[in-house]
Design an enzyme around this catalytic site. Sequence first.
Site, short mmCIF file in Angstrom:
data_model
loop_
_atom_site.label_atom_id
_atom_site.label_comp_id
_atom_site.label_asym_id
_atom_site.label_seq_id
_atom_site.Cartn_x
_atom_site.Cartn_y
_atom_site.Cartn_z
N HIS A 94 0.86 -1.20 0.00
CA HIS A 94 0.00 0.00 0.00
C HIS A 94 0.89 1.23 0.00
O HIS A 94 1.30 1.71 1.06
CB HIS A 94 -0.93 -0.05 1.23
CG HIS A 94 -1.94 1.06 1.27
ND1 HIS A 94 -3.15 0.93 1.95
CD2 HIS A 94 -1.95 2.31 0.75
CE1 HIS A 94 -3.84 2.06 1.83
NE2 HIS A 94 -3.13 2.92 1.11
N HIS A 145 1.25 4.88 -2.35
CA HIS A 145 0.89 5.76 -3.47
C HIS A 145 2.19 6.42 -3.92
O HIS A 145 2.79 7.18 -3.14
CB HIS A 145 -0.11 6.82 -3.02
CG HIS A 145 -1.36 6.24 -2.44
ND1 HIS A 145 -2.52 6.09 -3.17
CD2 HIS A 145 -1.64 5.76 -1.20
CE1 HIS A 145 -3.46 5.55 -2.40
NE2 HIS A 145 -2.94 5.34 -1.19
N HIS A 198 -9.58 1.09 -1.25
CA HIS A 198 -9.54 1.69 0.07
C HIS A 198 -10.96 1.60 0.65
O HIS A 198 -11.93 1.98 -0.03
CB HIS A 198 -9.16 3.17 -0.01
CG HIS A 198 -7.71 3.44 -0.27
ND1 HIS A 198 -7.02 2.89 -1.31
CD2 HIS A 198 -6.81 4.21 0.41
CE1 HIS A 198 -5.76 3.31 -1.27
NE2 HIS A 198 -5.61 4.11 -0.23
N GLU A 228 -11.23 3.40 5.99
CA GLU A 228 -10.20 4.31 6.53
C GLU A 228 -10.95 5.39 7.32
O GLU A 228 -10.85 5.46 8.53
CB GLU A 228 -9.38 4.92 5.39
CG GLU A 228 -8.28 5.88 5.86
CD GLU A 228 -7.55 6.56 4.69
OE1 GLU A 228 -8.08 6.59 3.56
OE2 GLU A 228 -6.44 7.10 4.95
N ASP A 235 1.73 4.00 2.90
CA ASP A 235 0.69 4.85 2.28
C ASP A 235 1.32 6.00 1.48
O ASP A 235 1.48 5.89 0.27
CB ASP A 235 -0.27 5.37 3.36
CG ASP A 235 -1.68 5.61 2.84
OD1 ASP A 235 -1.96 5.29 1.68
OD2 ASP A 235 -2.51 6.12 3.62
N ASP A 236 1.62 7.12 2.15
CA ASP A 236 2.21 8.30 1.50
C ASP A 236 3.39 8.76 2.35
O ASP A 236 3.29 9.74 3.10
CB ASP A 236 1.16 9.42 1.41
CG ASP A 236 -0.05 8.99 0.59
OD1 ASP A 236 0.04 9.02 -0.64
OD2 ASP A 236 -1.06 8.58 1.20
N1 HPA Z 1 -6.57 7.50 1.36
C1 HPA Z 1 -7.28 7.79 0.27
N2 HPA Z 1 -6.73 8.25 -0.83
C2 HPA Z 1 -5.41 8.43 -0.87
C3 HPA Z 1 -4.63 8.15 0.23
C4 HPA Z 1 -5.24 7.66 1.40
O1 HPA Z 1 -4.61 7.39 2.44
N3 HPA Z 1 -3.36 8.44 -0.14
C5 HPA Z 1 -3.39 8.86 -1.40
N4 HPA Z 1 -4.63 8.87 -1.85
ZN ZN Z 2 -3.76 4.81 0.61
#
Ligand code: HPA
Ligand code: ZN
Length: 337
Positions: free
Chosen positions: A17, A19, A197, A200, A278-279
């Site tokens: 996971h 991006h 996703h 969350e 994630d990011d």
């Molecule tokens: N959630 C949803 N969209 C996203 C995320 C995330 O954590 N990171 C990049 N796009």
């Molecule tokens: Zn994500």
Amino acid sequence: MSDLDAFIAGLPKAELHLHIEGSLEPEQMFEFGRRNRVDMPFKSVEDVRAAYEFSNLQDFLDIYYQGAGVLQTEEDFHDLAVAYFDRLAADGGVHAEIFFDPQTHTDRGLPFSVAADGLLAGMRTAETKHGISSKLILCFLRHLEEDAAFDTLRAAEPYLDRIAGVGLDSSEVGHPPSKFANVYKAAGERGLLKVAHAGEEGPPEYVWEALDLLKVDRIDHGNRSLEDAALTARLAAMDMTLTVCPLSNHKLCVVEDMTRHPLKRMLDLGLHATINSDDPAYFGGYVGDNYRAVAGSLGLTKEELVLLARNSFTGSFLDEERVALHLQAIDAYVAAN
Ligand code: HPA
Ligand code: ZN
């Protein structure tokens, strides 16, 4: 470095996971901005870092889409990917399944091929440079309409032999998986794997929809599944992989503090959880940082950390033989450490 931190650093792991646009470090944002003559609302790297205070997902997304504007050429996407894989290699990562958001780029006038060709080239560089394998997952932006997702799937047609699957990201609440049922069906008919996703910020119902309507192979995040005992039991029974992102959850206020992160509870409930970043450029750390953060705050044992690393391979889209080889490498590492 503590013994446990050293153990984590050497533990073979996969990231499921990530991006790639979220791996854009502030320094790189300036480098690409300068070389592409893109104006930025920030004066310095420190200014950028200071802006990374988020109270929810949307706060982050606004700044993340703005940052992606500096990515203009295939070379940018190549360099972005290679910088990520360099970090992954340093963290003991040997495989990654990376997301990209084509609509973020096509909607500002770049052809689909710029991001796709640049990232695929970066993935080949990583294989040669580090022996890291990788797969590419195309994400649909859920705040846009399903018709736009269909346009993206059509644009991806010439690349479908090099794209492993589709995902669903961006603003979750108000954009349930059901909105994308038709395009997921079309993606499945083209042989693509499916992730989304869900849970969350969105409710457990969105996780049910991802399972029943989108027929996903993995759930990204999934935290809020724990609010629904029947859903939790279903996820455990089907051994559904959850790609959990601890530092992201903390930065986006999905969890109040790391000692309350649900990862340990997920493992105790028999869920197939994995650790991911994630990011990483926005949330304060790469995959190794995420392992260390939960190991410290939740008091995870070596055995639990090894289980999480094993889950990252058994939950991956690699074929069985490759998974078996990675599991053997983990066994050998554990025996030697
Ligand atoms: N959630 C949803 N969209 C996203 C995320 C995330 O954590 N990171 C990049 N796009
Ligand atoms: Zn994500």
